[in-house]
Design an enzyme around this catalytic site. Structure first.
Site, PDB file in Angstrom:
ATOM      1  N   GLY A 468       0.822  -1.205   0.000  1.00  0.00           N
ATOM      2  CA  GLY A 468       0.000   0.000   0.000  1.00  0.00           C
ATOM      3  C   GLY A 468       0.857   1.257   0.000  1.00  0.00           C
ATOM      4  N   THR A 620       3.222   9.561  -3.007  1.00  0.00           N
ATOM      5  CA  THR A 620       3.180   8.356  -2.181  1.00  0.00           C
ATOM      6  C   THR A 620       3.980   8.540  -0.887  1.00  0.00           C
ATOM      7  OG1 THR A 620       4.979   7.368  -3.457  1.00  0.00           O
ATOM      8  CG2 THR A 620       2.742   6.786  -4.102  1.00  0.00           C
ATOM      9  N   GLU A 691       7.905   4.661   8.533  1.00  0.00           N
ATOM     10  CA  GLU A 691       7.649   4.660   9.971  1.00  0.00           C
ATOM     11  C   GLU A 691       7.943   6.005  10.624  1.00  0.00           C
ATOM     12  OE1 GLU A 691       8.804   0.168  11.197  1.00  0.00           O
ATOM     13  OE2 GLU A 691      10.224   1.276   9.975  1.00  0.00           O
TER      14      GLU A 691
END
Lengths: 730, 326
Positions: A468, A620, A691
């Protein structure tokens, strides 16, 4: 093979003067239309004729031993093909990022541990039959309450050793100002929308596993080892993955059990974990207790910094949440102590979930910094500015790139930090908070093959996954930039373990590592093209499918004469990696409203500025950071998996009661980049993105809540009951 | 999911006859029942599908009230112009529930019968008197954050999870049913739900096979209406506490008050004494506090839901301020 380990800082000449201008551009996901139109085939979709369906039977107790398994009632159910248990290859747990769990034992490490698998003609029958299997067990002494267990300081779990620099106690005693606070965080589920699902089939002794997994190269090895197969006899496919969040870094026990079942029944077998079962068969983030001590001078210079925590693990797994990982290089301070202690529990395995270490470690440290700023009467941004280290304060290494100060400044400017005003709007108390973000950067061995086809179009092949995140798109952009091709002229094949080995998706290392391998492969292709143009690679210009050199422009297809060029690139860490301290950085700014009557919290806006090296795709990358910030909001306000300490069950293993943020919780979120290409990180110069967004985000929310209503909550999540007593009287 | 038989009913009389067997359940939207069946919390042997019955209309009666067909979806009821204009509390309550997708599917009749979200009701490996009479209650002594503080028993502390029924209780709705023998029944919503006592598995006065066909609202009430729902996230969460309030003020005094509460009890909660303490009084925090004292006099927390008691007081006072303020 163009192989390059990071033994020196390196920026490919081709990227420095590329002309296609596609790398970094906000290109929409190339697989997006397939996903939204339902034609992208996920692991549980599509099946060959004769496929059977499986369900896992879990242990009814959380400790002790299984003594007998009665399968009669299940086997008598019409449509049941087999009930399988006792195969010595059956595993008790997942590979959990760190290694394969014990196999072939009847010891129960946690409630719901897989003990049998049912195969039936359809999913409903399989699950019905699983509930009919009677598992007899002898419970042992249990350790369901982590807070009641002894803390082990000497243990060999986890990759992060304890760090003790200088004399912390002396430094704290000498510090004019000391903040000493304890914080807790609860269990977090990975909570991927697509539950763990696989379709497994055997042919000629070879195993094919279509699964939902983040790191399929690792998965292949884990599966092969568990089943006693050669790696070559296992093929893992994961072209589409409906979210991972760390929970799909390893191989779940259901995959191994399904493979055994498929072998026994001689048919392909499909399995998907029901949502509640994901709580037991998939690892979670450990609950933590953390203590932060910061000693500082009156003018806010940190002299002592300690971040110590306790995380849990069961006896079956070896991971340990690296609680202070993100704090290590964050601030200056001569005396430093970092450690993670262990408690052993009889609960499902803990493992890597969404920025292990940083996500929850930054909550404690960045809230403590906010408290320190308050004590000093300093702006929290200024406090952080005064403690920006010049070199890594733990090991003295130089930073590869570190633009944290710019993140603070740019974020504060864009947010209007200096002009923030707390106050009350009707029943809502308005407050603002900020926090730093830091996530260590890793470069991992990765290989990719690029084929420049006879038609002048390119194909990128690697066993990367796209969970994703945009992997398909950035691989196409990288090859397009290097070879002068439009994104539409680059095909991407990933998610197949037969393709060249990549790092997979995890630890925020996937994009930088895989794209670097593509860069290196393309360098070889360019060298071959240069030969055909009788020019040096440096003399070539590539754009829009043409090669230009010496005033001559040739279409790629014409230059290839029907013969494709195939090249492989490989990158990995090297001496430059070792010599530098590498991390992605950022700064979060948050505005919240706290209801003065009820304590309900609404986040009104979030803004983050991030230093991530080269931005491979502005859309993205921002998407991932926004996602991370939403997770930060989510664990700050809602996420809490509750253990019933009487029996080791999770009491809220579903999206109804495990509260992830929903759309109505999520405000306008702005993401901006400070882009400095990191030549020490990897050839493409990108640092980790995935992250970073969550790191610090929860702390910024908690700090804003304190600013709004004056209540410091040090136990996540900040639910309204923890604010009630501190709200203004009616 | 257990195997079950399925019958599709084309008229209500057939539906109640089909359902008048042991282990039968009606299904309409299925937004609650199907989830529970997948978890084997509900294991009906037979489903009677009533989704094709002609019960999808909202009609205005001569007395000014509304008759709502049992199959009217939550989203349609919330968006009905008559409901928005005259029964604002109901529209607000409906929109505070679930998500857009669920409201499109969930029906009026089904929503009245939504089952508790007690964690232990959902975990079939734990004891639950509601799921398995006599098994015991795991929620007492367990984690009970969302569970009840009023009307509980030693056998069950589950909450009714709904929003719409809370508004309907404030509006004095009447539930109309068809029994298996063909008789129609009118049941005041105040008599519809049962306290758990020692039979928490029996949640309403409905008899086996009895079908809700309509909900009736009396003529629109006087005064201001509101629905205030407090929950753990901004949407898609059950009420920690909710208040449906309809209050009128005349000549500086509270002339009428209807207050129903979600998240507090095993049924949408209403206490006439709370309202009696308000009517005839000039609005003030002292009066509101006295009403809260009455509401919460018998409230009992079970640990992790203790906070609901002070929270309810604050929400009630704030709601009454809104409903009686200038």
């Amino acid at each position: 093979m163009n192989e390059m380990t990071m033994d020196r800082a390196y920026r490919p000449a081709r990227l420095a003067r590329a002309q296609q201008n596609v790398l970094g551009a906000p290109v929409p996901r190339i697989e997006g239309p397939a996903k939204v139109s339902g034609t992208a085939t996920y692991a549980y979709e599509g099946a060959e004729a004769g496929t059977a369906y499986a369900a896992i039977v879990g242990a009814p107790v959380g400790s002790g031993r299984v003594t007998a398994i009665d399968t009669a009632a299940a086997e008598a159910l019409p449509g049941v093909i087999a009930v399988i248990h006792g195969d010595p290859r059956m595993v008790t747990g997942g590979s959990n990022s760190q290694g394969i769990a014990h196999s072939g034992t009847d010891r129960v490490f946690h409630y719901g541990q897989p003990v049998a698998i049912v195969v039936a003609e359809d999913q409903a029958i399989a699950r019905d039959a699983a509930a009919l299997v009677v598992v007899h067990a002898a419970p042992g002494a249990d350790r369901f309450d982590r807070n009641a267990q002894p803390v082990e300081r000497d243990h060999d779990l986890g990759f992060l050793p304890a760090i003790d620099i200088g004399d912390l106690d002396v430094a704290l005693a000498a510090a004019p100002v000391v903040v000493d606070r304890s914080y807790t965080t609860p269990v977090h589920f990975p909570a991927a929308l697509e539950p763990h699902a696989s379709t497994v089939s055997w042919a000629d002794g070879k195993l094919l596993v279509r699964t939902s997994n983040q790191v399929i190269g690792g998965a292949r090895g884990t599966i092969a080892k568990a089943l006693g197969l050669a790696k070559e006899d296992v093929r893992v496919l994961a072209p589409y993955v409906g979210g991972g969040f760390g929970g799909k870094t390893g191989v779940g026990p259901e995959v191994i059990l399904a493979a055994i079942a498929a072998e026994k029944v001689g048919r392909p077998v499909k399995i998907a974990l029901p949502r509640a079962q994901t709580a037991y068969l998939v690892h979670h983030r450990s609950a933590t207790t953390q203590r932060v001590r910061i000693g500082a001078t009156e003018d806010g210079r940190i002299t002592a910094f300690a971040h110590e925590g306790v995380a849990a693990q069961n006896d079956d797994a070896s991971f340990l949440e690296p609680i202070p990982f993100g704090s290590l290089p964050l601030y200056a301070g001569e005396a430093r102590r970092f450690r993670t202690d262990l408690v052993r529990v009889d609960l499902p395995a803990t493992g890597a979930v969404r920025a292990p270490g940083e996500a929850i470690g930054t909550f404690a440290v960045e809230c403590a910094m906010d408290e320190l700023a308050e004590r000093l009467g300093l702006d929290p941004v200024e406090l952080r500015r005064r403690n920006e280290p010049e070199v890594d304060p733990v090991n003295g290494k130089r930073f590869s790139t570190r633009r944290l100060l710019d993140c603070y400044d740019e974020g504060a400017r864009r947010f209007g930090w200096a002009d923030r005003r707390k106050g009350r709007e009707g029943d809502w108390l308005i407050g603002h908070g900020m926090a730093a973000a830091l996530r260590g950067n890793f470069t991992v061995m990765a290989e990719a093959r690029v084929t420049l086809g006879a038609d002048g179009r390119a194909t990128v092949e690697t066993d990367m996954t796209d969970i994703g995140t945009g992997t398909y798109t950035i691989l196409a952009q990288t090859a397009g930039e290097m070879l002068g091709l439009a994104v539409a002229d680059v095909a991407v094949r990933i998610g197949d373990s037969d393709l060249p080995a990549s790092a997979g998706s995890g630890g925020s290392f996937g994009a930088g590592s895989a794209c670097s391998a593509v860069v290196l492969a393309c360098e070889d292709i360019i060298a071959a093209l240069a030969l055909r143009m009788n020019a040096s690679p440096e003399e070539l210009t590539l754009h829009d499918g043409c090669v230009v050199a010496g005033g001559r422009s040739v279409a790629l297809a014409d230059l290839l004469h029907g013969e494709p060029i195939v090249a492989t690139g490989k990158t990995g860490p090297g001496t430059e990696t070792q010599a530098t301290s590498q991390a992605s950085h950022g700064a979060h700014f948050v505005e919240v409203a706290v209801n003065a009557i009820t304590g309900e919290v609404r986040v009104r806006r979030m803004l983050g500025v991030f230093d991530v090296g080269r931005v491979l795709n502005a859309k993205t990358a921002a998407n991932q950071l926004i996602g991370g910030m939403v997770w930060g909001l989510s664990y700050a306000l809602g996420e809490e998996a509750v253990v019933d300490t009487r029996n080791g069950h999770f009491i809220n293993p579903d999206f109804g009661e495990y509260h992830v943020a929903v759309h109505a919780d999520v405000p306008r979120i702005e993401v901006h980049f400070i882009e400095e290409i990191d030549d020490s990180a990897n050839p493409v110069g990108a640092k980790g993105v995935g992250e970073l967004g969550i790191s610090g985000a929860g702390a910024a929310v908690a700090n804003a809540i304190h600013d709004a209503c004056g209540v410091r909550v040090r136990d996540f999540p900040v639910t309204l009951d923890k604010l009630l007593a501190g709200l203004p009287p009616l | 999911m257990k195997t079950f038989t399925y019958a599709k009913a084309n008229d209500a009389e057939t539906a109640v006859r089909d359902a008048h067997v042991s282990g039968a359940k009606f299904i309409a939207g299925g937004t609650n029942l199907l989830d529970l069946m997948k978890l084997q919390v509900e294991t009906p042997e037979k489903l009677v599908d009533i989704s094709r019955l002609p019960l999808g209309e909202i009609e205005e009666r001569e007395d000014g009230g509304l008759t709502i067909g049992a199959l009217v979806p939550n989203s349609d009821l919330a968006a009905d112009p008559r409901v928005i204009a005259k029964y604002e509390v109901l529209s607000r309550a409906l929109l505070a529930g679930a998500s857009g997708q669920l409201r499109n599917k969930a029906t009026t009749g089904g929503n009245l019968l939504q089952r508790t979200r007690c964690y232990y009701f959902y975990d079939t490996a734990t004891a639950c008197n509601k799921r398995e009479p006599g098994a015991g209650c795991s929620a007492v002594g367990g984690f009970n954050r969302v569970l009840a503080v009023l009307g509980t028993s030693d056998h069950c502390i589950a909450t009714h999870p709904g929003d719409m029924p809370v508004a309907m209780r404030a509006l004095d709705a009447t539930i109309i049913t068809l029994k298996a023998d063909g008789d129609k029944r009118r049941i005041s919503i105040h008599d519809f739900y049962r306290l758990p006592g020692d039979t928490p598995n029996i949640e309403t006065v409905l008899e086996p096979g009895e079908l809700i066909t309509h909900a009736e609202l009396p003529a629109p009430p006087k005064g201001r209406q509101t629905y205030r729902k407090v929950r753990d996230r901004a949407s898609y969460a059950f009420a920690l506490v909710s208040v449906a309030g309809v209050v009128s003020v005349e000549d500086g005094r509270i002339a009428s008050a209807a207050l129903a509460f979600g998240g507090l009890g095993p049924m949408p909660w209403r206490n006439a004494a709370v309202e009696a303490a308000l009517v005839g009084k000039a609005p003030s925090d002292a009066v509101f506090n006295a009403a809260a004292d009455i509401l919460l006099a018998d409230a009992r927390g079970y640990g992790s839901n203790d906070f609901k008691i002070p929270l309810t007081r604050r929400v009630l006072i704030a709601t009454l301020r809104d409903l009686t303020g200038e």
